[in-house]
Design a protein around this motif. Structure first.
Motif, PDB file in Angstrom:
ATOM      1  N   ARG A   1       3.221  20.586   5.819  1.00 31.57           N
ATOM      2  CA  ARG A   1       1.877  20.288   6.300  1.00 31.57           C
ATOM      3  C   ARG A   1       1.451  18.858   5.967  1.00 31.57           C
ATOM      4  NH1 ARG A   1      -1.512  20.247   2.195  1.00 31.57           N
ATOM      5  NH2 ARG A   1      -0.850  21.230   0.272  1.00 31.57           N
ATOM      6  N   GLY A   2       2.116  17.901   6.540  1.00 28.14           N
ATOM      7  CA  GLY A   2       1.699  16.510   6.378  1.00 28.14           C
ATOM      8  C   GLY A   2       1.998  15.937   5.014  1.00 28.14           C
ATOM      9  N   LYS A   3       3.229  16.038   4.574  1.00 23.36           N
ATOM     10  CA  LYS A   3       3.585  15.544   3.248  1.00 23.36           C
ATOM     11  C   LYS A   3       3.395  14.039   3.139  1.00 23.36           C
ATOM     12  CE  LYS A   3       6.939  19.183   2.435  1.00 23.36           C
ATOM     13  NZ  LYS A   3       8.342  19.509   2.222  1.00 23.36           N
ATOM     14  N   VAL A   4       3.697  13.325   4.216  1.00 20.39           N
ATOM     15  CA  VAL A   4       3.572  11.867   4.175  1.00 20.39           C
ATOM     16  C   VAL A   4       2.103  11.469   4.052  1.00 20.39           C
ATOM     17  CG1 VAL A   4       3.978   9.742   5.465  1.00 20.39           C
ATOM     18  CG2 VAL A   4       5.714  11.508   5.436  1.00 20.39           C
ATOM     19  N   SER A   5       1.220  12.147   4.790  1.00 18.29           N
ATOM     20  CA  SER A   5      -0.195  11.802   4.708  1.00 18.29           C
ATOM     21  C   SER A   5      -0.765  12.164   3.339  1.00 18.29           C
ATOM     22  CB  SER A   5      -0.983  12.506   5.815  1.00 18.29           C
ATOM     23  OG  SER A   5      -0.935  13.898   5.655  1.00 18.29           O
ATOM     24  N   ASP A   6      -0.308  13.254   2.739  1.00 14.02           N
ATOM     25  CA  ASP A   6      -0.737  13.596   1.384  1.00 14.02           C
ATOM     26  C   ASP A   6      -0.272  12.551   0.383  1.00 14.02           C
ATOM     27  OD1 ASP A   6      -1.941  15.896   2.293  1.00 14.02           O
ATOM     28  OD2 ASP A   6      -0.278  17.214   1.715  1.00 14.02           O
ATOM     29  N   LEU A   7       0.954  12.100   0.557  1.00 14.14           N
ATOM     30  CA  LEU A   7       1.505  11.092  -0.337  1.00 14.14           C
ATOM     31  C   LEU A   7       0.725   9.780  -0.230  1.00 14.14           C
ATOM     32  CD1 LEU A   7       3.818  10.369  -2.309  1.00 14.14           C
ATOM     33  CD2 LEU A   7       5.096   9.600  -0.329  1.00 14.14           C
ATOM     34  N   MET A   8       0.400   9.378   0.989  1.00 16.83           N
ATOM     35  CA  MET A   8      -0.365   8.144   1.177  1.00 16.83           C
ATOM     36  C   MET A   8      -1.792   8.289   0.645  1.00 16.83           C
ATOM     37  SD  MET A   8       1.337   5.663   2.462  1.00 16.83           S
ATOM     38  CE  MET A   8       2.726   6.064   1.461  1.00 16.83           C
ATOM     39  N   GLY A   9      -2.367   9.482   0.754  1.00 19.74           N
ATOM     40  CA  GLY A   9      -3.700   9.719   0.197  1.00 19.74           C
ATOM     41  C   GLY A   9      -3.694   9.587  -1.314  1.00 19.74           C
ATOM     42  N   ASP A  10      -2.676  10.135  -1.954  1.00 22.76           N
ATOM     43  CA  ASP A  10      -2.551  10.009  -3.405  1.00 22.76           C
ATOM     44  C   ASP A  10      -2.334   8.560  -3.809  1.00 22.76           C
ATOM     45  OD1 ASP A  10      -2.863  12.723  -3.658  1.00 22.76           O
ATOM     46  OD2 ASP A  10      -0.706  13.133  -3.817  1.00 22.76           O
ATOM     47  N   PHE A  11      -1.570   7.838  -3.019  1.00 20.21           N
ATOM     48  CA  PHE A  11      -1.327   6.420  -3.291  1.00 20.21           C
ATOM     49  C   PHE A  11      -2.639   5.629  -3.208  1.00 20.21           C
ATOM     50  CE2 PHE A  11      -0.007   2.145  -1.807  1.00 20.21           C
ATOM     51  CZ  PHE A  11       0.768   1.785  -2.885  1.00 20.21           C
ATOM     52  N   GLY A  12      -3.454   5.930  -2.197  1.00 20.41           N
ATOM     53  CA  GLY A  12      -4.752   5.261  -2.044  1.00 20.41           C
ATOM     54  C   GLY A  12      -5.687   5.567  -3.196  1.00 20.41           C
ATOM     55  N   LYS A  13      -5.690   6.815  -3.674  1.00 26.75           N
ATOM     56  CA  LYS A  13      -6.528   7.178  -4.819  1.00 26.75           C
ATOM     57  C   LYS A  13      -6.091   6.418  -6.066  1.00 26.75           C
ATOM     58  CE  LYS A  13      -7.576  11.837  -3.215  1.00 26.75           C
ATOM     59  NZ  LYS A  13      -7.319  13.269  -3.456  1.00 26.75           N
ATOM     60  N   GLY A  14      -4.793   6.249  -6.223  1.00 23.38           N
ATOM     61  CA  GLY A  14      -4.287   5.511  -7.373  1.00 23.38           C
ATOM     62  C   GLY A  14      -4.700   4.050  -7.345  1.00 23.38           C
ATOM     63  N   ILE A  15      -4.657   3.447  -6.168  1.00 23.31           N
ATOM     64  CA  ILE A  15      -5.073   2.043  -6.042  1.00 23.31           C
ATOM     65  C   ILE A  15      -6.559   1.898  -6.333  1.00 23.31           C
ATOM     66  CG2 ILE A  15      -5.441   0.188  -4.357  1.00 23.31           C
ATOM     67  CD1 ILE A  15      -2.728   0.807  -3.222  1.00 23.31           C
ATOM     68  N   ASN A  16      -7.360   2.845  -5.838  1.00 25.57           N
ATOM     69  CA  ASN A  16      -8.805   2.779  -6.093  1.00 25.57           C
ATOM     70  C   ASN A  16      -9.115   2.907  -7.581  1.00 25.57           C
ATOM     71  OD1 ASN A  16      -9.577   2.373  -3.449  1.00 25.57           O
ATOM     72  ND2 ASN A  16      -9.807   4.555  -3.031  1.00 25.57           N
ATOM     73  N   SER A  17      -8.455   3.810  -8.273  1.00 19.11           N
ATOM     74  CA  SER A  17      -8.716   3.947  -9.705  1.00 19.11           C
ATOM     75  C   SER A  17      -8.220   2.719 -10.467  1.00 19.11           C
ATOM     76  CB  SER A  17      -8.081   5.220 -10.255  1.00 19.11           C
ATOM     77  OG  SER A  17      -6.692   5.124 -10.271  1.00 19.11           O
ATOM     78  N   PHE A  18      -7.137   2.098 -10.008  1.00 23.87           N
ATOM     79  CA  PHE A  18      -6.658   0.865 -10.633  1.00 23.87           C
ATOM     80  C   PHE A  18      -7.683  -0.252 -10.467  1.00 23.87           C
ATOM     81  CE2 PHE A  18      -4.273  -3.160 -10.272  1.00 23.87           C
ATOM     82  CZ  PHE A  18      -3.725  -3.193 -11.545  1.00 23.87           C
ATOM     83  N   LYS A  19      -8.266  -0.362  -9.276  1.00 20.61           N
ATOM     84  CA  LYS A  19      -9.290  -1.383  -9.049  1.00 20.61           C
ATOM     85  C   LYS A  19     -10.523  -1.129  -9.901  1.00 20.61           C
ATOM     86  CE  LYS A  19      -8.042  -2.683  -4.340  1.00 20.61           C
ATOM     87  NZ  LYS A  19      -8.485  -2.686  -2.938  1.00 20.61           N
ATOM     88  N   LYS A  20     -10.914   0.144 -10.056  1.00 20.50           N
ATOM     89  CA  LYS A  20     -12.059   0.465 -10.915  1.00 20.50           C
ATOM     90  C   LYS A  20     -11.770   0.080 -12.354  1.00 20.50           C
ATOM     91  CE  LYS A  20     -13.965   4.313  -8.298  1.00 20.50           C
ATOM     92  NZ  LYS A  20     -14.194   5.780  -8.286  1.00 20.50           N
ATOM     93  N   GLY A  21     -10.548   0.307 -12.796  1.00 16.99           N
ATOM     94  CA  GLY A  21     -10.171  -0.056 -14.157  1.00 16.99           C
ATOM     95  C   GLY A  21     -10.225  -1.558 -14.389  1.00 16.99           C
ATOM     96  N   LEU A  22      -9.850  -2.320 -13.368  1.00 17.71           N
ATOM     97  CA  LEU A  22      -9.920  -3.775 -13.500  1.00 17.71           C
ATOM     98  C   LEU A  22     -11.352  -4.275 -13.466  1.00 17.71           C
ATOM     99  CD1 LEU A  22      -6.976  -5.005 -11.244  1.00 17.71           C
ATOM    100  CD2 LEU A  22      -7.080  -4.961 -13.738  1.00 17.71           C
ATOM    101  N   ALA A  23     -12.211  -3.574 -12.733  1.00 15.85           N
ATOM    102  CA  ALA A  23     -13.594  -4.022 -12.573  1.00 15.85           C
ATOM    103  C   ALA A  23     -14.450  -3.703 -13.795  1.00 15.85           C
ATOM    104  CB  ALA A  23     -14.213  -3.384 -11.338  1.00 15.85           C
TER     105      ALA A  23
END
Length: 65
Positions: free
Chosen positions: A23-45
């Motif tokens: 059921r859309g493994k690639v889209s789930d993987l990309m969603g998790d990747f996006g969440k990780g980038i957002n939390s990384f940016k919050k940590g830097l900010a």
């Protein structure tokens, strides 16, 4: 030499099934990747607390090998 054997087709089918099966493994993987980038940016900010940094530095000085 220029044609695909049965093993090429089987391997390509297996890779396609892993990537696009379910059921859309690639889209789930990309969603998790996006969440990780957002939390990384919050940590830097976030502002760094000087007390925390100084406490970490003093703990490093106390530990000896």
């Amino acid at each position: 030499m220029g044609t695909f054997s049965i093993w090429h087709i089987v391997i390509l089918a297996a890779v396609a099934l892993v990537l696009f099966g379910g059921r859309g493994k690639v889209s789930d993987l990309m969603g998790d990747f996006g969440k990780g980038i957002n939390s990384f940016k919050k940590g830097l900010a976030e502002k760094e607390d000087p007390k925390v940094i100084n406490a970490e530095d003093t703990n490093k000085d106390k530990t000896t090998v």
